[in-house]
Design a protein around this motif. Structure first.
Motif, PDB file in Angstrom:
ATOM      1  N   ALA A 153       0.854  -1.188   0.000  1.00  0.00           N
ATOM      2  CA  ALA A 153       0.000   0.000   0.000  1.00  0.00           C
ATOM      3  C   ALA A 153       0.888   1.235   0.000  1.00  0.00           C
ATOM      4  O   ALA A 153       2.027   1.194   0.468  1.00  0.00           O
ATOM      5  N   GLU A 165       0.505   7.878 -11.166  1.00  0.00           N
ATOM      6  CA  GLU A 165       0.680   6.428 -11.042  1.00  0.00           C
ATOM      7  C   GLU A 165       1.642   5.865 -12.083  1.00  0.00           C
ATOM      8  O   GLU A 165       2.107   4.742 -11.954  1.00  0.00           O
ATOM      9  N   LYS A 209      -3.741   3.704  -1.715  1.00  0.00           N
ATOM     10  CA  LYS A 209      -4.040   2.637  -2.670  1.00  0.00           C
ATOM     11  C   LYS A 209      -3.316   1.369  -2.231  1.00  0.00           C
ATOM     12  O   LYS A 209      -2.158   1.427  -1.795  1.00  0.00           O
ATOM     13  N   CYS A 210      -3.992   0.254  -2.333  1.00  0.00           N
ATOM     14  CA  CYS A 210      -3.425  -1.041  -1.947  1.00  0.00           C
ATOM     15  C   CYS A 210      -3.512  -2.014  -3.113  1.00  0.00           C
ATOM     16  O   CYS A 210      -4.546  -2.093  -3.789  1.00  0.00           O
ATOM     17  N   ILE A 211      -2.426  -2.728  -3.347  1.00  0.00           N
ATOM     18  CA  ILE A 211      -2.359  -3.719  -4.429  1.00  0.00           C
ATOM     19  C   ILE A 211      -1.940  -5.053  -3.837  1.00  0.00           C
ATOM     20  O   ILE A 211      -0.955  -5.146  -3.097  1.00  0.00           O
ATOM     21  N   CYS A 213      -0.915  -8.909  -4.860  1.00  0.00           N
ATOM     22  CA  CYS A 213      -0.475  -9.773  -5.966  1.00  0.00           C
ATOM     23  C   CYS A 213      -0.330 -11.210  -5.494  1.00  0.00           C
ATOM     24  O   CYS A 213      -0.034 -11.469  -4.327  1.00  0.00           O
ATOM     25  N   TYR A 246     -13.102  -0.624  -4.863  1.00  0.00           N
ATOM     26  CA  TYR A 246     -12.175  -1.603  -5.443  1.00  0.00           C
ATOM     27  C   TYR A 246     -12.417  -1.682  -6.941  1.00  0.00           C
ATOM     28  O   TYR A 246     -13.494  -1.339  -7.446  1.00  0.00           O
ATOM     29  N   GLY A 279     -11.048  -5.583 -10.533  1.00  0.00           N
ATOM     30  CA  GLY A 279     -10.176  -5.465  -9.372  1.00  0.00           C
ATOM     31  C   GLY A 279      -9.798  -6.804  -8.781  1.00  0.00           C
ATOM     32  O   GLY A 279      -9.554  -6.921  -7.577  1.00  0.00           O
ATOM     33  N   GLU A 290      -4.607  -9.133 -10.192  1.00  0.00           N
ATOM     34  CA  GLU A 290      -4.272  -8.246  -9.087  1.00  0.00           C
ATOM     35  C   GLU A 290      -5.547  -7.724  -8.421  1.00  0.00           C
ATOM     36  O   GLU A 290      -6.480  -7.308  -9.086  1.00  0.00           O
ATOM     37  N   TYR A 292      -6.931  -4.735  -6.295  1.00  0.00           N
ATOM     38  CA  TYR A 292      -6.528  -3.374  -5.941  1.00  0.00           C
ATOM     39  C   TYR A 292      -7.730  -2.578  -5.462  1.00  0.00           C
ATOM     40  O   TYR A 292      -8.860  -2.782  -5.910  1.00  0.00           O
ATOM     41  N   LYS A 294      -8.856   1.393  -3.163  1.00  0.00           N
ATOM     42  CA  LYS A 294      -8.466   2.686  -2.596  1.00  0.00           C
ATOM     43  C   LYS A 294      -9.250   2.918  -1.309  1.00  0.00           C
ATOM     44  O   LYS A 294     -10.406   2.511  -1.195  1.00  0.00           O
ATOM     45  N   GLU A 338      -2.432  -2.250   4.995  1.00  0.00           N
ATOM     46  CA  GLU A 338      -1.810  -3.523   4.615  1.00  0.00           C
ATOM     47  C   GLU A 338      -2.184  -4.627   5.595  1.00  0.00           C
ATOM     48  O   GLU A 338      -2.476  -5.763   5.192  1.00  0.00           O
TER      49      GLU A 338
END
Length: 357
Positions: A153, A165, A209-211, A213, A246, A279, A290, A292, A294, A338
């Motif tokens: 994040a 971004e 923002k969090c991603i 994987c 999301y 998302g 992925e 993702y 916000k 996170e």
């Protein structure tokens, strides 16, 4: 009072902002997981106050004491108990608001619900409690790493300043930025904005923002416990959070079906999608792309300007607050986001192991 989060992997936390300590019990962590205490402490250090000029000046070491559930560096499968002492609380800073409700805080609602409240820093409603979430989340992240799942994040915006971004590289150490923004130009502008507002006794909000994987298809439940619904609940339970979206989020409502649909493709036997407006979640279940989302945070409610409010007797009063407060909570909230994401993913990972033979 809801003090427990999760179904199989779950955290129960306790303690108040100005009590002797905070702490928690983590249940459901499988036996045999190697627990790296240094990683837990690193995450706590990312959240703790007093770490830079854009955070609260309260000085807490946030040294976690792991009490149970770990033997010779590995989880035993029994509850993991932990404590974090409060060493730098200054309750006298709050004596002037003992009988007054601060605007946009939980003071009034707590008083109405329970008939009393801990006015010292907000008590249980304080974001101090989120340190417990970071301990559980750090252990959850270590569990997820065994399955190739990684959570990152970062600060996307502060006020009206947004990171580009295109400049975001999550492989770089963006923690070197005190606002945890991977875009250097935006980071400098964010720091300047927070510093300026702090000098005026004001505050500002922002977005994280969090991603995620490496999540394989199949995590999440199709009805009430949808993966995105649980992520949303987790994020909205964090202090000062006002919004969660999301995938395409609200922008998806402006699109047509042909624009929004994620077409499936197969390459070398692997299923993926051309786009990822979903998302990484479809029907409440991860699809292998992925994930993702916000998270939007409001400005910190404690400002140094005089404000109008009421007291317990419902008299109109003028309020001036004292104490040590964040001018912007967003940079410190990155490890919290996170951690809550990790708890949700760890919980659904364990739940998914019983979904089929």
């Amino acid at each position: 009072m809801g003090n427990t989060f999760g179904n199989l992997f779950k955290l129960t936390s306790f303690g108040e902002s100005h009590g002797s300590m905070i702490g928690g019990i983590i249940e459901g962590c499988p036996a045999g997981l190697e627990i790296n205490e240094d990683l837990i402490q690193k995450d706590l250090d990312r959240r703790k106050p007093g770490q830079s000029k854009v955070t609260s000046s309260r000085k807490e070491d946030d040294k976690v004491q792991l009490l149970s559930g770990i033997l010779e560096g590995k989880s035993t499968g029994t509850p993991i108990g932990f404590l974090i002492p409060n060493n730098n609380s200054k309750s006298k800073d709050y004596s002037n608001i003992k009988d007054v409700f601060r605007p946009s805080h939980a003071d009034y609602t707590y008083e109405e619900k329970y008939g009393l409240r801990d006015y010292r820093g907000g008590g249980r409603s304080s974001a101090r409690e989120t340190a417990c979430r970071v301990v559980a989340g750090s252990i959850a992240k270590q569990l997820l790493n065994n399955y190739g799942i990684n959570i990152s994040a970062y600060v996307l915006s502060i006020g009206n300043i947004f990171a580009d971004e295109k400049n975001v590289d999550l492989n770089k150490d963006y923690d070197s930025s005190i606002v945890r923004c991977p875009d250097n130009d935006a980071s400098d502008k964010m720091i300047n904005l927070i510093t300026e507002l702090k000098s005026k006794g004001n505050t500002v909000g922002g977005q994280i923002k969090c991603i995620i994987c490496g999540v394989s298809p199949g995590l999440g439940e199709p009805i009430f416990d949808k993966l995105h619904a649980d992520l949303g609940k987790a994020m909205l339970s964090i202090n000062a959070v006002k919004g969660f979206e999301y995938g395409s989020g609200f922008s998806g409502s402006k699109m047509t079906g042909t624009e929004h649909n994620d077409e499936f493709i197969v390459e070398n036997g692997n299923v993926s999608t051309k786009t990822n407006n979903s998302g990484g979640i479809q029907g409440g279940i991860s699809n292998g792309e992925e994930i993702y989302f916000k998270v939007a945070f409001k400005p910190v409610a404690t400002i140094m300007s005089k404000q109008n409010s009421i007291d317990k007797e419902k008299n109109n009063v003028e309020l001036s607050v004292k104490g040590r407060h964040d001018p912007c909570v967003v940079p410190r909230a990155v490890p919290i986001v996170e951690s809550m994401a990790a708890i949700v993913l760890a919980d659904h990972l364990l739940r998914n192991r019983s979904s089929k033979l």
